[in-house]
Write a protein that holds these residues in place. Structure first.
Motif, short mmCIF file in Angstrom:
data_model
loop_
_atom_site.label_atom_id
_atom_site.label_comp_id
_atom_site.label_asym_id
_atom_site.label_seq_id
_atom_site.Cartn_x
_atom_site.Cartn_y
_atom_site.Cartn_z
N ASP A 68 24.84 3.19 14.86
CA ASP A 68 26.28 3.23 14.56
C ASP A 68 27.04 4.04 15.61
O ASP A 68 28.16 3.69 15.99
N GLY A 69 26.44 5.14 16.07
CA GLY A 69 27.09 5.95 17.10
C GLY A 69 27.24 5.20 18.41
O GLY A 69 28.29 5.26 19.06
N VAL A 70 26.19 4.48 18.81
CA VAL A 70 26.27 3.68 20.04
C VAL A 70 27.31 2.58 19.88
O VAL A 70 28.07 2.27 20.82
N LYS A 71 27.38 1.96 18.72
CA LYS A 71 28.38 0.91 18.48
C LYS A 71 29.80 1.46 18.63
O LYS A 71 30.66 0.83 19.25
N LEU A 72 30.05 2.66 18.09
CA LEU A 72 31.38 3.25 18.21
C LEU A 72 31.73 3.57 19.66
O LEU A 72 32.87 3.42 20.09
#
Length: 441
Positions: A68-72
């Motif tokens: 999720d952090g990489v996606k953001l």
């Protein structure tokens, strides 16, 4: 050969490479802890709601937060029209940077020897004579980031969310600060390491009997501990006090116009602030890195790197408490929330400070046991708090009688509906005409 006693390295005497290692450790620790807390919250709430939760990416879904952090970070960064671009970009940094700085004075453990070297260092980046005030001062800077983020977004929802957050955090910072005053009175210091040292085991002599008790201020100053725990939930904008981000009336509050990495920085700051207030509660009320009873009976429980384990266990208990509240309680109304802070927590804190200061003064001037006096003061305070929640006797409602004049909706300058209990002549004529037309139809 090991020395018989571990020398106290103190603070301010570490080599530069030791300071660099500590800074990197705190940064990595907070980032990894945030990723773990997000995963843990989703798993625990899923269990409470009879769901599965993240279980695909990595073992037990542990890599879901990282994904999720990489996606953001890779999402498109949107900039709405009409925003103040400089303030809009700086606001997330103003929130995130102080969140990292607060952990500089949190003690993770005692003085230890770095493996493979002859260097002794304290498991704490630094310490100040006013460390607790430093934490509260730096943490309060994050309020400016939230307010500026809501104001610069050029959105009504964001502005209202920022104003709510500023009022909420200021209100509960007052109650939190007052809850810590009694800790300062008993510890005689505002240094975090000295407060931990003051919470060693103590023996209470009560009615001729010697009773060994843990020196945790959570027991000795229980009302302060309860007030602090309630205040720290309101301070971090978490459920059931997450009113600045109330989806029902504010969409997402001050975060409405943010996306990509700037949104992630707000999210990161929220979870780091959860860890900060939990670590501060552990340090001030639960003995910090000291082992809980009966583990503390082991002579080596409070030496070496074992205290880091006890500190982390207490910290995660508070994080679980946060998650438990989110999965259990509904969101409060804003007026109820502000009433709790200003009309209950702050007055109770002031009365408790007065009682504790009186107990300290009486115990110093007389031969009475301070613990006995403190228990009596706590009982009085609990009775006073319970009496505040006793519902008052309802007053009989008086029926309002119309004075024969037509109701003027614009009399006060604003259009208002007529009172339900008042029937104006114009209303009665309208009702009669409607009834006649209905009968004709």
């Amino acid at each position: 050969m090991m020395p018989l006693a571990v020398p106290d390295a103190g603070v301010g005497h570490d080599p530069w490479w030791v300071i660099l290692i500590k800074v990197l450790f705190i940064f990595v620790f907070l980032v990894v802890l945030t990723l773990f807390n997000i995963w843990w919250e989703r798993r625990v709430v899923a269990r409470m709601q009879h769901r599965i939760g993240p279980n695909v990416h990595g073992p037990f879904g542990l890599l879901q937060s990282l994904a999720d952090g990489v996606k953001l970070m890779l999402k498109e960064d949107l900039m709405p029209k009409g925003v103040d671009k400089v303030v809009f970009v700086l606001a997330p940094a103003i929130v995130a940077i102080p969140a990292f700085l607060t952990f500089a004075v949190i003690p993770f453990g005692p003085t230890v020897k770095i493996p493979g070297t002859d260097v002794y260092t304290r498991l704490q980046l630094t310490d100040l004579p006013v460390s607790v005030l430093y934490v509260m001062a730096v943490a309060s800077i994050g309020i400016y980031g939230i307010v500026l983020g809501g104001w610069s977004s050029n959105s009504t929802y964001s502005l209202l969310g920022g104003l709510r957050s500023s009022a909420q955090m200021i209100s509960y910072e007052v109650a939190m600060g007052l809850a810590l005053v009694t800790v300062f009175l008993f510890a005689g210091s505002l240094s975090t390491s000295e407060i931990v040292a003051a919470q060693g085991h103590q023996t209470v002599h009560w009615f001729g009997a010697s009773i060994p008790l843990p020196g945790w201020y959570a027991f000795l100053l229980f009302p302060s501990f309860v007030i602090y725990v309630i205040s720290m939930v309101g301070e971090t904008n978490r459920a059931p006090f997450d009113l600045p981000e109330a989806e029902g009336e504010l969409v997402a509050g001050f975060l409405t116009e943010y996306s990509s990495i700037k949104y992630a920085m707000f999210f990161l700051a929220e979870y780091i602030n959860m860890a900060t207030v939990s670590a501060l509660a552990t340090t001030l009320f639960l003995g910090g890195w000291r082992a809980p009873w009966p583990i503390s009976l082991w002579s080596g429980a409070n030496s070496g790197f074992w205290p880091v384990l006890w500190f982390m266990g207490k910290l995660m208990c508070f994080i679980f408490f946060y998650i438990w509240l989110r999965g259990t309680l509904p969101r409060l109304r804003y007026d109820q929330f502000m009433k709790l802070g200003w009309k209950i927590l702050i007055p109770v804190s002031l009365v408790w400070i007065l009682l504790v200061a009186t107990v300290r003064a009486v115990g110093r001037e007389t031969n009475f046991s301070r613990t006995t006096l403190l228990v009596a003061a706590a009982i009085v305070l609990v009775i006073a708090i319970v009496s505040m929640f006793v519902p008052a006797k309802p007053k009989p409602e008086k029926a309002e009688v119309a004075d024969g004049k037509d109701f003027d909706a614009f009399a006060g300058g604003f259009p208002v509906p007529p009172p339900m209990a008042v029937t104006t002549p114009s209303q009665s004529k309208t009702d009669d005409s409607l009834s006649k037309e209905g009968s004709r139809g």
